[in-house]
Enzyme design. Structure first.
Site, PDB file in Angstrom:
ATOM      1  CG  ASP A 197      -1.741   1.221   1.374  1.00 25.49           C
ATOM      2  OD1 ASP A 197      -2.456   1.569   0.425  1.00 25.49           O
ATOM      3  OD2 ASP A 197      -1.642   1.866   2.444  1.00 25.49           O
ATOM      4  CG  ASP A 245      -1.593   7.787   0.296  1.00 21.37           C
ATOM      5  OD1 ASP A 245      -0.941   8.827   0.310  1.00 21.37           O
ATOM      6  OD2 ASP A 245      -2.141   7.346  -0.737  1.00 21.37           O
ATOM      7  CG  ASP A 298      -2.182   2.110   6.236  1.00 23.88           C
ATOM      8  OD1 ASP A 298      -2.487   1.708   5.086  1.00 23.88           O
ATOM      9  OD2 ASP A 298      -2.613   3.167   6.701  1.00 23.88           O
TER      10      ASP A 298
END
Length: 228
Positions: free
Chosen positions: A18, A20, A184
């Protein structure tokens, strides 16, 4: 727990990241764009704390959350004409801000360097629009690590659907038995589960303001360097 413990003491062939909240902390850029958008619409700014909790499902959802002032927005509560104007404003503002205040998280490049040394092929799978993915990776000095990037508008669906992960894996010549997802948020974990691949989660990301430890990732770390 070391990364190799997930793959019979070997490094994975393919790792998908991922963007961001996992590789890059872009929350301040996103906050500035969101608040300038809201101000232009005559609304009060949201602030970084709330914007951090709204990031992760793509730009249109971020804009709708900002207009509703809530993560759990109702489509009926957001006027479609205002949403169209707000989205256009956000995209225009963020084009100029993307990467200006973002930073690479500690430990990221340590892991990327180690994976590269092991011959691992790497890709980015993000819900961020493609117009912003490449420029952010370039500005952060990360683009050279990745052979593939799949953005929120690359396919007809976004994470947590499995297709973006599977598409990236196939482009990299990987297989489910030798591919890892790193993210995240619950969106990343669910996408990995839907795709049938293991997942590592980081605690420092956004995850809509909720803890990530109990969401089922094989490994949860405070820094990606811990995987080594």
């Amino acid at each position: 727990m070391k990364l190799t413990q997930l793959f019979a003491q070997q490094f994975p062939h393919t790792v998908l990241f991922d963007l961001d909240g996992t590789l890059v902390d872009s929350a301040l850029d996103l906050t500035i764009a969101t608040d300038q958008m809201l101000t232009a619409l005559g609304r009060p700014p949201a602030g970084e704390t709330r914007v951090r909790q709204w990031v992760g499902n793509g730009t249109p959802v971020l804009v709708r959350r900002a207009l509703a002032g809530d993560h759990d927005f109702s489509h009926a509560a957001v006027d479609e004409t205002e949403f169209t104007r707000a989205l256009s404003l956000f995209l225009s503002i963020y084009t100029d801000i993307n990467g200006q205040y973002a930073t690479v998280y500690p430990g990221v490049e340590t892991l990327l360097h180690a994976l590269s040394d092991q011959g691992c092929r790497m890709g980015v799978v993000t819900n961020k629009p493609g117009a912003f993915t490449g420029p952010l990776l370039e500005q952060m000095g990360l683009a050279h690590w990745f052979d593939v990037s799949v953005s929120g508008d690359t396919l007809a669906v976004k994470k947590p659907a499995p297709e973006p992960l599977l598409h990236a894996m196939e482009q990299l010549g990987g297989s489910l038995a030798t591919t890892l997802m790193v993210g995240d948020s619950v969106t990343d974990i669910t996408a990995a589960r839907n795709a049938g691949m293991p997942v590592v989660a980081v605690r420092y990301g956004y995850n809509f303001g909720a803890p990530i430890d109990s969401l089922g990732a094989e490994i949860v770390v405070d820094s990606l360097a811990e995987l080594l």
